[in-house]
Scaffold this active site. Structure first.
Site, short mmCIF file in Angstrom:
data_model
loop_
_atom_site.label_atom_id
_atom_site.label_comp_id
_atom_site.label_asym_id
_atom_site.label_seq_id
_atom_site.Cartn_x
_atom_site.Cartn_y
_atom_site.Cartn_z
N HIS A 28 -3.51 36.28 0.83
CA HIS A 28 -2.68 37.22 1.57
C HIS A 28 -1.75 36.44 2.50
O HIS A 28 -1.68 35.21 2.46
CB HIS A 28 -3.53 38.25 2.32
CG HIS A 28 -4.54 37.66 3.27
ND1 HIS A 28 -4.19 36.90 4.35
CD2 HIS A 28 -5.90 37.76 3.30
CE1 HIS A 28 -5.27 36.54 5.02
NE2 HIS A 28 -6.33 37.04 4.40
N HIS A 31 -3.12 33.35 4.56
CA HIS A 31 -3.26 32.09 3.82
C HIS A 31 -1.89 31.44 3.63
O HIS A 31 -1.73 30.23 3.80
CB HIS A 31 -3.88 32.35 2.44
CG HIS A 31 -5.20 33.05 2.47
ND1 HIS A 31 -5.41 34.28 1.90
CD2 HIS A 31 -6.39 32.70 3.02
CE1 HIS A 31 -6.67 34.65 2.08
NE2 HIS A 31 -7.28 33.71 2.76
N CYS A 137 -23.84 35.52 8.60
CA CYS A 137 -22.73 36.29 8.05
C CYS A 137 -22.32 35.65 6.74
O CYS A 137 -21.86 34.50 6.71
CB CYS A 137 -21.55 36.33 9.01
SG CYS A 137 -20.08 37.11 8.29
N CYS A 140 -18.50 34.79 6.63
CA CYS A 140 -18.16 33.52 7.30
C CYS A 140 -18.90 32.34 6.70
O CYS A 140 -18.53 31.20 6.95
CB CYS A 140 -18.49 33.60 8.79
SG CYS A 140 -17.50 34.75 9.75
N CYS A 162 -20.98 40.99 12.56
CA CYS A 162 -20.18 39.79 12.74
C CYS A 162 -18.92 40.16 13.52
O CYS A 162 -18.24 41.13 13.17
CB CYS A 162 -19.80 39.19 11.38
SG CYS A 162 -18.51 37.93 11.46
N HIS A 165 -15.80 39.78 10.84
CA HIS A 165 -15.72 40.66 9.67
C HIS A 165 -16.13 42.11 9.97
O HIS A 165 -15.91 42.99 9.14
CB HIS A 165 -16.60 40.11 8.54
CG HIS A 165 -16.06 38.86 7.93
ND1 HIS A 165 -16.37 37.60 8.40
CD2 HIS A 165 -15.19 38.68 6.91
CE1 HIS A 165 -15.74 36.70 7.67
NE2 HIS A 165 -15.02 37.32 6.76
N LYS A 313 -6.72 41.57 12.81
CA LYS A 313 -6.44 40.33 12.08
C LYS A 313 -6.18 40.67 10.62
O LYS A 313 -6.90 41.47 10.02
CB LYS A 313 -7.63 39.38 12.19
CG LYS A 313 -7.46 38.11 11.35
CD LYS A 313 -8.76 37.37 11.21
CE LYS A 313 -8.61 36.21 10.23
NZ LYS A 313 -9.89 35.56 9.90
N LYS A 316 -8.49 40.60 3.94
CA LYS A 316 -8.91 41.56 2.93
C LYS A 316 -10.03 42.46 3.44
O LYS A 316 -10.05 43.66 3.19
CB LYS A 316 -9.38 40.82 1.66
CG LYS A 316 -8.26 40.09 0.94
CD LYS A 316 -7.27 41.05 0.33
CE LYS A 316 -6.19 40.29 -0.44
NZ LYS A 316 -5.19 41.19 -1.02
#
Length: 538
Positions: A28, A31, A137, A140, A162, A165, A313, A316
Site C-alpha cells: 500500500h 510501503h 501479536c 507484529c 495490540c 493492530h 495509520k 491493510k
C-alpha cells in the site's frame, strides 16, 4: 564532469536499505512511501558520482505468513511467490524504483547465512535455552509488554489488544532460545551518546534512549509452536524468530559469509530507512546483534512517520490501505513520487488527501513548473526559430537568478543528500522555480520582443537564455525525484547532445552557470504535467 573523490578512490558504497516488507498482502502507500524515499536518496547520491547500493526485498517467514497462506489454501512458499511476482516487484517497477538488489528471506543465499550467524552466536555463549510466557501479536510478530496493551471494547471486550493492530494478542508459553540482549544496554547507550546522528529524527532517538535506559530483557530468538521459518541449526525443533531472520538480510544480501570483498565494500548500511513502528528492532536489537558478532554498526537509522487517513495509520489491517496505482493512474508516476516527499516531512506523521494532492499538482507542478517549461520553449521557438540565443546583456536581474540557482543547488544537496529532508530539498528547488517565473513576469519578454532594435533583441535573448539555463538546473535537481518528466525537459532543452545523459549530470555542479550552450535546439514537447481529468466515479 570530473570524477568525485569517491569514484577515484573506489570507496565503500553508499548503502541504503528499506525494511523488507511482510508479504501477507499487497503493498500500500505506506510501503511505497519508504521505498520511493530510498530511491530518491540513492538516485541523488548516484548523481553526486558516488558508488551506491540500494536494497529492498520481502520478509517471508513467520506465523502471520503461514496463517495467511493456510487461509488461502496454498503453501506458505506458494503464497510468497505469488505476492512477490504479481504484486511487490511489479509495483516497484511501475514506480521506477532503481534498486540494485531484491532479497527474499526464503532464498538459500539468505537462510544458510542466517543459520551460520546464529550458530556463531550460540558457540560464543550469546544464546541460551529458556522458557517464555507472555502476550504475542501475530501481526507484529512480537511479544508485547502488558503495559503497552489496550483494553478491548465491543466484540473484543475483556481482551487485551495490540496498540498497533487493534486486535487481540495471544498468550503464548513455549520453550525458546534467548539472545543476551540485556547485556548490551550500556554499550548501546554509549554508542548513542557518541553518535547522536545514529537514530533520526531526534524524537525517535529520545524514545529509543529511554527504552534502553529502563533496562533491556533478553530476547527470545526462536519459536517452537510452528515450523515456517529458518531452522535453528543445533535444534531443528525450533525456527529462528522472524525478526532475527529479517534483520540479517542487510548483511546476507551484500555477501556476508559468501562474498567477503563485496561485504567489505558495502556493509554496513549508511542509512536504514524504517517505519517508526519497527524502530526498536533496528536501533536496539540489530546493533546489539552486530556488537555480539564484532561487526560494524550502520551509520543511521532513519524512522519515517505514518501516513494517516481519517486519523488512522494507513495499513491493510485498519482497512485504510490505498493502492498506489489508484493515484498513479490519475496523477502519473512522477507526480506520485514527488507529492509524498514534498507534502510530508520525512520523520513526521502526515495525512494524505486527494484534495491536497490535486491542489499541489495543479499549483506547483502544472502551473509553476510545467507552465514555465512550456512558455520558455514556446518563446525560444517563436522568437529565435528554436535555437537557444546567446546571452549578451546580463544585468542585476540575471545575477539574482544565478544567485538563486546556486542557493537552490546547495540547499537541495544538503537537505536531501545529507539530512534526508526531502520536503525541504524539493521546496528549495520549487522556490527557485517561483523565482524564475517572477523573473519572466518582471522582464516581460513578450513585450521586449516587439522592439526590433539590436539592443532589445539582445535583451530578449538574455532573458530567454537565463530562463532556459535555469530549467537545465531544475531538470538535474529534480531527476532523482521525477525521472520521466526531467528526461522530457532535458530533451526539450536539447541538452542531450552537448551535455550527455541526464543521469550523468552531477547535482553539485548543477548551479554552474552557462553549461547549456547557445545554439542548442529547443523543442516544445508534450506538457510535463497535463491537466487532470475527473477521477473515475466522481
Amino acid at each position: 564532469m570530473a570524477a568525485t573523490g569517491k569514484e577515484q578512490r573506489g570507496a565503500k558504497a553508499f548503502y541504503v536499505t528499506t525494511p523488507i516488507y511482510y508479504v501477507n498482502d499487497a503493498p500500500h502507500l505506506g510501503h511505497a512511501y519508504t521505498t520511493v524515499a530510498g530511491d530518491v536518496l540513492t538516485r541523488w547520491h548516484r548523481q553526486r558520482g558516488e558508488k551506491v547500493w540500494y536494497l529492498t526485498g520481502t520478509d517471508e517467514h513467520g506465523q502471520k505468513i503461514m496463517r495467511t497462506a493456510e487461509a488461502n489454501g496454498v503453501t506458505p512458499q506458494e503464497w510468497c511467490d505469488k505476492l512477490v511476482e504479481e504484486a511487490w516487484k511489479p509495483l516497484w517497477e511501475h514506480l521506477e524504483i532503481a534498486n540494485d538488489d531484491f532479497i527474499r528471506t526464503t532464498q538459500q543465499r539468505h537462510t544458510a547465512r542466517v543459520q551460520e550467524f546464529v550458530q556463531d552466536l550460540y558457540d560464543k555463549g550469546e544464546i541460551y535455552k529458556g522458557e517464555y510466557e507472555g502476550p504475542y501479536c501475530v501481526g507484529c510478530e512480537e511479544y508485547k509488554s502488558p503495559g503497552d496493551l489496550l483494553d478491548g471494547e465491543g466484540e473484543w471486550a475483556g481482551e487485551k489488544l495490540c496498540p498497533i493492530h487493534k486486535k487481540p494478542v495471544e498468550m503464548l508459553q513455549e520453550e525458546n532460545y534467548f539472545f543476551k540482549l540485556s547485556e548490551y544496554g550500556p554499550k548501546l547507550l554509549e554508542h548513542y551518546e557518541r553518535h547522536p546522528e545514529f537514530i533520526q529524527p531526534e524524537s525517535a532517538r529520545n524514545e529509543v534512549v529511554n527504552i534502553v535506559r529502563q533496562g533491556l530483557e533478553d530476547l527470545s530468538i526462536s519459536r517452537s509452536t510452528f515450523d515456517w521459518g529458518v531452522k535453528i541449526p543445533w535444534d531443528d525443533k525450533h525456527v529462528i524468530y522472524v525478526w532475527i531472520d529479517a534483520l540479517m538480510n542487510y548483511a546476507t544480501a551484500v555477501g556476508y559469509g559468501s562474498d567477503q570483498k563485496k561485504f567489505e565494500e558495502t556493509f554496513p548500511a549508511d542509512v536504514h530507512l524504517v517505519g517508526k513502528d519497527i524502530l526498536r528492532f533496528h536501533a536496539v536489537i540489530w546493533p546489539a546483534m552486530l556488537m555480539a558478532q564484532g561487526l560494524p554498526l550502520p551509520g543511521k537509522v532513519a524512522a519515517n512517520g505514518w501516513l494517516m487517513v481519517g486519523g488512522e495509520k494507513m495499513s491493510k489491517s485498519n482497512l485504510t490501505g490505498i493502492s498506489p496505482q489508484q493515484l498513479t493512474e490519475h496523477f502519473g508516476v512522477d507526480a506520485y513520487r514527488w507529492y509524498f516527499l514534498r507534502a510530508i516531512a520525512f520523520g513526521q506523521d502526515g495525512s494524505f488527501s486527494w484534495e491536497d494532492f490535486t491542489h499541489r499538482y495543479t499549483s506547483e507542478l502544472a502551473n509553476d513548473y510545467g507552465n514555465l517549461a512550456s512558455r520558455v520553449a514556446a518563446m525560444v521557438n517563436k522568437y529565435f526559430d528554436g535555437l537557444l540565443p546567446e546571452s549578451k546583456a546580463d544585468g542585476e536581474a540575471e545575477q539574482a537568478v544565478r544567485d538563486g540557482m546556486a542557493k537552490a543547488v546547495a540547499e537541495a544537496d544538503r537537505r536531501i543528500g545529507e539530512e534526508l529532508d526531502f520536503a525541504g530539498g524539493i521546496a528549495a528547488v520549487f522556490d527557485f522555480v517561483k523565482q524564475v517565473n517572477g523573473y519572466l513576469t518582471e522582464q516581460e519578454p513578450w513585450k521586449v520582443a516587439k522592439d526590433t532594435s539590436p539592443e532589445a533583441q539582445e535583451r530578449l535573448a538574455t532573458i530567454l537564455y537565463t530562463a532556459a539555463e535555469s530549467l537545465r538546473a531544475c531538470a538535474v535537481l529534480l531527476n532523482p525525484v521525477m525521472p520521466r518528466t526531467s528526461g522530457l525537459l532535458w530533451d526539450s532543452l536539447g541538452a542531450q547532445a552537448p551535455l550527455g545523459d541526464l543521469a550523468d549530470q552531477r547535482v553539485q555542479d548543477a548551479g554552474a552557470w552557462g553549461l547549456l550552450p547557445a545554439g542548442t535546439r529547443v523543442t516544445k514537447g508534450q506538457a510535463l504535467f497535463p491537466r487532470l481529468e475527473e477521477p473515475k466515479g466522481a
